[in-house]
Design a protein around this motif. Sequence first.
Motif, PDB file in Angstrom:
ATOM      1  N   ASP A  70      38.532 -40.061  39.061  1.00  0.00           N
ATOM      2  CA  ASP A  70      38.662 -38.980  38.086  1.00  0.00           C
ATOM      3  C   ASP A  70      40.132 -38.592  38.001  1.00  0.00           C
ATOM      4  O   ASP A  70      40.642 -37.845  38.846  1.00  0.00           O
ATOM      5  CB  ASP A  70      37.799 -37.790  38.512  1.00  0.00           C
ATOM      6  CG  ASP A  70      37.785 -36.664  37.498  1.00  0.00           C
ATOM      7  OD1 ASP A  70      38.759 -36.511  36.712  1.00  0.00           O
ATOM      8  OD2 ASP A  70      36.795 -35.906  37.496  1.00  0.00           O
ATOM      9  N   ASP A  72      41.900 -36.741  35.868  1.00  0.00           N
ATOM     10  CA  ASP A  72      42.220 -35.326  35.645  1.00  0.00           C
ATOM     11  C   ASP A  72      42.075 -34.511  36.925  1.00  0.00           C
ATOM     12  O   ASP A  72      42.937 -33.696  37.255  1.00  0.00           O
ATOM     13  CB  ASP A  72      41.333 -34.747  34.539  1.00  0.00           C
ATOM     14  CG  ASP A  72      41.647 -35.353  33.177  1.00  0.00           C
ATOM     15  OD1 ASP A  72      42.799 -35.778  32.961  1.00  0.00           O
ATOM     16  OD2 ASP A  72      40.732 -35.398  32.339  1.00  0.00           O
ATOM     17  N   ALA A  73      41.008 -34.751  37.683  1.00  0.00           N
ATOM     18  CA  ALA A  73      40.788 -34.020  38.937  1.00  0.00           C
ATOM     19  C   ALA A  73      41.866 -34.380  39.963  1.00  0.00           C
ATOM     20  O   ALA A  73      42.353 -33.515  40.693  1.00  0.00           O
ATOM     21  CB  ALA A  73      39.403 -34.308  39.496  1.00  0.00           C
ATOM     22  N   VAL A  75      44.971 -35.378  39.396  1.00  0.00           N
ATOM     23  CA  VAL A  75      46.231 -34.736  39.010  1.00  0.00           C
ATOM     24  C   VAL A  75      46.171 -33.248  39.335  1.00  0.00           C
ATOM     25  O   VAL A  75      47.115 -32.687  39.899  1.00  0.00           O
ATOM     26  CB  VAL A  75      46.544 -34.974  37.515  1.00  0.00           C
ATOM     27  CG1 VAL A  75      47.707 -34.109  37.048  1.00  0.00           C
ATOM     28  CG2 VAL A  75      46.850 -36.450  37.272  1.00  0.00           C
ATOM     29  N   GLU A  76      45.065 -32.616  39.011  1.00  0.00           N
ATOM     30  CA  GLU A  76      44.903 -31.187  39.293  1.00  0.00           C
ATOM     31  C   GLU A  76      45.018 -30.896  40.788  1.00  0.00           C
ATOM     32  O   GLU A  76      45.726 -29.972  41.199  1.00  0.00           O
ATOM     33  CB  GLU A  76      43.539 -30.728  38.775  1.00  0.00           C
ATOM     34  CG  GLU A  76      43.293 -29.249  38.904  1.00  0.00           C
ATOM     35  CD  GLU A  76      41.938 -28.846  38.338  1.00  0.00           C
ATOM     36  OE1 GLU A  76      41.168 -28.197  39.082  1.00  0.00           O
ATOM     37  OE2 GLU A  76      41.663 -29.189  37.178  1.00  0.00           O
ATOM     38  N   ASP A  77      44.361 -31.705  41.614  1.00  0.00           N
ATOM     39  CA  ASP A  77      44.428 -31.518  43.070  1.00  0.00           C
ATOM     40  C   ASP A  77      45.847 -31.731  43.601  1.00  0.00           C
ATOM     41  O   ASP A  77      46.319 -30.977  44.454  1.00  0.00           O
ATOM     42  CB  ASP A  77      43.485 -32.485  43.789  1.00  0.00           C
ATOM     43  CG  ASP A  77      42.018 -32.125  43.625  1.00  0.00           C
ATOM     44  OD1 ASP A  77      41.713 -31.025  43.110  1.00  0.00           O
ATOM     45  OD2 ASP A  77      41.174 -32.966  43.999  1.00  0.00           O
ATOM     46  N   VAL A  79      48.717 -31.454  41.952  1.00  0.00           N
ATOM     47  CA  VAL A  79      49.580 -30.360  41.497  1.00  0.00           C
ATOM     48  C   VAL A  79      49.299 -29.093  42.313  1.00  0.00           C
ATOM     49  O   VAL A  79      50.230 -28.389  42.715  1.00  0.00           O
ATOM     50  CB  VAL A  79      49.408 -30.123  39.976  1.00  0.00           C
ATOM     51  CG1 VAL A  79      50.075 -28.830  39.545  1.00  0.00           C
ATOM     52  CG2 VAL A  79      49.986 -31.304  39.203  1.00  0.00           C
ATOM     53  N   ALA A  80      48.048 -28.827  42.595  1.00  0.00           N
ATOM     54  CA  ALA A  80      47.693 -27.660  43.414  1.00  0.00           C
ATOM     55  C   ALA A  80      48.295 -27.774  44.815  1.00  0.00           C
ATOM     56  O   ALA A  80      48.600 -26.755  45.442  1.00  0.00           O
ATOM     57  CB  ALA A  80      46.175 -27.509  43.500  1.00  0.00           C
ATOM     58  N   VAL A  85      54.255 -33.111  37.938  1.00  0.00           N
ATOM     59  CA  VAL A  85      53.933 -34.128  36.948  1.00  0.00           C
ATOM     60  C   VAL A  85      55.237 -34.638  36.328  1.00  0.00           C
ATOM     61  O   VAL A  85      55.993 -33.874  35.737  1.00  0.00           O
ATOM     62  CB  VAL A  85      52.996 -33.566  35.850  1.00  0.00           C
ATOM     63  CG1 VAL A  85      52.766 -34.614  34.770  1.00  0.00           C
ATOM     64  CG2 VAL A  85      51.670 -33.119  36.456  1.00  0.00           C
ATOM     65  N   PRO A  88      52.793 -37.015  31.963  1.00  0.00           N
ATOM     66  CA  PRO A  88      51.408 -36.571  31.851  1.00  0.00           C
ATOM     67  C   PRO A  88      50.457 -37.715  31.519  1.00  0.00           C
ATOM     68  O   PRO A  88      50.885 -38.811  31.156  1.00  0.00           O
ATOM     69  CB  PRO A  88      51.456 -35.550  30.714  1.00  0.00           C
ATOM     70  CG  PRO A  88      52.621 -35.973  29.889  1.00  0.00           C
ATOM     71  CD  PRO A  88      53.616 -36.570  30.847  1.00  0.00           C
ATOM     72  N   ARG A  89      49.190 -37.433  31.630  1.00  0.00           N
ATOM     73  CA  ARG A  89      48.130 -38.406  31.319  1.00  0.00           C
ATOM     74  C   ARG A  89      48.405 -39.056  29.965  1.00  0.00           C
ATOM     75  O   ARG A  89      48.684 -38.376  28.976  1.00  0.00           O
ATOM     76  CB  ARG A  89      46.793 -37.693  31.287  1.00  0.00           C
ATOM     77  CG  ARG A  89      45.632 -38.590  30.928  1.00  0.00           C
ATOM     78  CD  ARG A  89      44.371 -37.765  30.735  1.00  0.00           C
ATOM     79  NE  ARG A  89      43.296 -38.576  30.246  1.00  0.00           N
ATOM     80  CZ  ARG A  89      42.314 -39.075  30.994  1.00  0.00           C
ATOM     81  NH1 ARG A  89      42.264 -38.792  32.282  1.00  0.00           N
ATOM     82  NH2 ARG A  89      41.379 -39.805  30.464  1.00  0.00           N
TER      83      ARG A  89
END
Length: 113
Positions: A70, A72-73, A75-77, A79-80, A85, A88-89
Motif C-alpha cells: 500500500d 499511500d499508507a 508514505v504516510e507512515d 512521513v509520520a 517526500v 510525490p506519488r
Amino acid sequence: MAIESVVVRQRVEDLDAAVPFYEKLTGSTASRFAFAGVTLASVGPFLLFSGPDEAVRRVAGVAATLAVADLDAAVEDAVAGGAEVVAPRAPTPNGHRAVLRHPQGGVYEYVGP
C-alpha cells in the motif's frame, strides 16, 4: 507498513553486456523498460540502469527501491516517522512510485499499486 522486497540499484555502462551475468546469477529473465531517459532492466532483486549522465543522476541518487503493498499508507507512515517526500506519488511503467528521504539521510524509492 511492511516492506515486501528490496531492489538493489546498479548503474552499468553497457546494459546489454551486464544483463546475462545477472540473469545467470539470479536465475531470472530480465524485464527491460525505459523511464525518464534511462534504460533499465529488472533482474531478480537487481535494477540495472544505464544512460546519459544527466538522466542517470536522477536514478543513481536513490539507494534502493522498496516494494510495498500500500504505497499511500507506506508514505504516510514514513512521513509520520520523520521522512521527507522528495517526489510525490506518480505513475511509472510498473505501477506507482514516490521517493522519500529518511530522517537519517538515505533516499529511497517506494513502489506499489
